[in-house]
Design an enzyme around this catalytic site. Structure first.
Site, PDB file in Angstrom:
ATOM      1  N   ARG A   1      25.169  35.756   1.935  1.00 19.42           N
ATOM      2  CA  ARG A   1      24.149  35.008   2.694  1.00 19.42           C
ATOM      3  C   ARG A   1      23.896  35.678   4.040  1.00 19.42           C
ATOM      4  O   ARG A   1      22.740  35.848   4.460  1.00 19.42           O
ATOM      5  CB  ARG A   1      24.622  33.567   2.929  1.00 19.42           C
ATOM      6  CG  ARG A   1      24.488  32.667   1.722  1.00 19.42           C
ATOM      7  CD  ARG A   1      24.967  31.264   2.047  1.00 19.42           C
ATOM      8  NE  ARG A   1      26.413  31.166   2.148  1.00 19.42           N
ATOM      9  CZ  ARG A   1      27.062  30.310   2.932  1.00 19.42           C
ATOM     10  NH1 ARG A   1      26.381  29.493   3.726  1.00 19.42           N
ATOM     11  NH2 ARG A   1      28.380  30.251   2.946  1.00 19.42           N
TER      12      ARG A   1
ATOM     13  N   ASP B   1      29.899  29.841  -3.742  1.00 19.69           N
ATOM     14  CA  ASP B   1      29.087  28.759  -3.191  1.00 19.69           C
ATOM     15  C   ASP B   1      28.526  27.897  -4.323  1.00 19.69           C
ATOM     16  O   ASP B   1      28.293  28.398  -5.434  1.00 19.69           O
ATOM     17  CB  ASP B   1      27.923  29.317  -2.376  1.00 19.69           C
ATOM     18  CG  ASP B   1      28.370  29.913  -1.050  1.00 19.69           C
ATOM     19  OD1 ASP B   1      29.476  29.559  -0.588  1.00 19.69           O
ATOM     20  OD2 ASP B   1      27.616  30.724  -0.478  1.00 19.69           O
TER      21      ASP B   1
ATOM     22  N   TYR C   1      27.761  41.670  -6.683  1.00 21.69           N
ATOM     23  CA  TYR C   1      26.810  40.558  -6.732  1.00 21.69           C
ATOM     24  C   TYR C   1      25.398  41.070  -7.003  1.00 21.69           C
ATOM     25  O   TYR C   1      25.051  42.199  -6.651  1.00 21.69           O
ATOM     26  CB  TYR C   1      26.779  39.813  -5.394  1.00 21.69           C
ATOM     27  CG  TYR C   1      28.064  39.137  -5.002  1.00 21.69           C
ATOM     28  CD1 TYR C   1      28.332  37.825  -5.390  1.00 21.69           C
ATOM     29  CD2 TYR C   1      29.002  39.800  -4.223  1.00 21.69           C
ATOM     30  CE1 TYR C   1      29.507  37.191  -5.015  1.00 21.69           C
ATOM     31  CE2 TYR C   1      30.189  39.180  -3.842  1.00 21.69           C
ATOM     32  CZ  TYR C   1      30.436  37.876  -4.244  1.00 21.69           C
ATOM     33  OH  TYR C   1      31.603  37.256  -3.876  1.00 21.69           O
TER      34      TYR C   1
ATOM     35  N   ASP D   1      20.866  29.849   2.953  1.00 27.44           N
ATOM     36  CA  ASP D   1      20.459  29.847   1.548  1.00 27.44           C
ATOM     37  C   ASP D   1      19.388  28.779   1.334  1.00 27.44           C
ATOM     38  O   ASP D   1      18.976  28.097   2.286  1.00 27.44           O
ATOM     39  CB  ASP D   1      21.653  29.656   0.602  1.00 27.44           C
ATOM     40  CG  ASP D   1      22.386  28.325   0.823  1.00 27.44           C
ATOM     41  OD1 ASP D   1      21.804  27.403   1.434  1.00 27.44           O
ATOM     42  OD2 ASP D   1      23.546  28.219   0.383  1.00 27.44           O
TER      43      ASP D   1
END
Length: 278
Positions: free
Chosen positions: A170, A38, A66, A80
């Site tokens: 997300r 993203d 992550y 987000d």
């Protein structure tokens, strides 16, 4: 100029922006990326350069790691911090954060965000969202291999997660927030690992501009794959099948260890060429 370039993607750029930037710096159109990040996210972006672009499909790793930061108390339409706030709740503390995180371990169904590039009937989900059109979103099969609380401070929770390809962090953040009793969104995301490629091995765009970078050969990129050695590489160059009872994909190399192709089983006692990499 053939091989793998590991880039620490900066925030504020799409993965394609990074590809275009590297094309200009290296003066080549043959640049592709493995696994989109993203725009707001940073971290490991694997780029294939030159002939290595043939290997893109094999280096888009099934597993990623992550480091994500979840903010509790505000939900956004994009899940987000770049989105519009759609729900709020005063933060009054949380309990059992570690237990809540651990409850997400294992295989599960995940609902992807409406603001994502998944295609439904030939159109990306975010296009439906921007046009305020109704669309049915199907849950996807994902696996959370590990999840670990790194820091908890007021209404923010930072955690490390190892997950399967296709997992939306997300969505994971939003689901964790709901389980903790709050609206929430992902406020920060760093991809710390993609397959065997780690953030520590990445370079910045500034370093690439300054010539301070190293391109990995395909032999390094495929070092963790199972190898099949052929005596006569002409077999591979001409795309001929190899008699074998191997039932999975292998990287075919010559006697010097040079990567030639990726082969896979045809179900009839042979390995067939999936993609030549010479």
């Amino acid at each position: 100029m053939d091989g793998i370039l590991l880039v620490n993607k900066p925030s504020g750029m799409t993965s394609h922006d990074v590809v275009n930037k590297v094309r200009k710096i290296l003066h080549t159109k043959k640049v592709g990326h493995c696994g989109t990040l993203d725009p707001d996210a940073t971290g490991v972006l694997v780029l294939c350069i030159g002939k290595a672009t043939k290997a893109l499909q094999f280096l888009t790793s099934e597993e990623k790691e992550y480091i994500a930061t979840l903010s509790l108390g505000e939900a956004t339409d994009t899940y987000d911090s770049s989105g519009t706030v759609v729900e709020t709740k005063t933060f009054e503390g949380v309990n059992d954060v570690e237990a809540t995180l651990k409850s997400f371990l294992g295989p599960q169904k995940q609902m992807p965000p409406i603001y994502s590039a998944i295609k439904v009937n030939g159109k990306k989900l975010y296009e439906y969202a921007r046009n305020h059109e109704e669309v049915k979103i199907e849950p996807r099969d994902i696996v959370i291999q590990s999840i670990e609380l790194l820091q908890q401070e007021k209404n923010t929770i930072t955690f490390k997660v190892q997950c399967s390809k296709g997992t939306y962090i997300r969505s994971l953040c939003v689901d964790i927030a709901k389980k903790l009793g709050y609206p929430g969104h992902m406020s920060k995301l760093v991809r710390s690992q993609s397959g065997h490629f780690r953030l520590d091995d990445c370079v910045t765009l500034e370093e690439i501009e300054n010539g301070d970078y190293h391109i990995l050969a395909l032999e390094q990129a495929f070092a963790h794959y199972e190898h099949y050695v052929v005596e006569d590489e002409n077999i591979v160059i001409h795309g001929k099948m190899i008699q074998s009872d191997i039932d999975h994909q292998v990287v075919v190399v010559n006697q010097m260890g040079k990567v030639l192709a990726v082969y896979g089983p045809n179900g009839q006692g042979y390995l067939k060429s999936i993609r030549g990499l010479f």
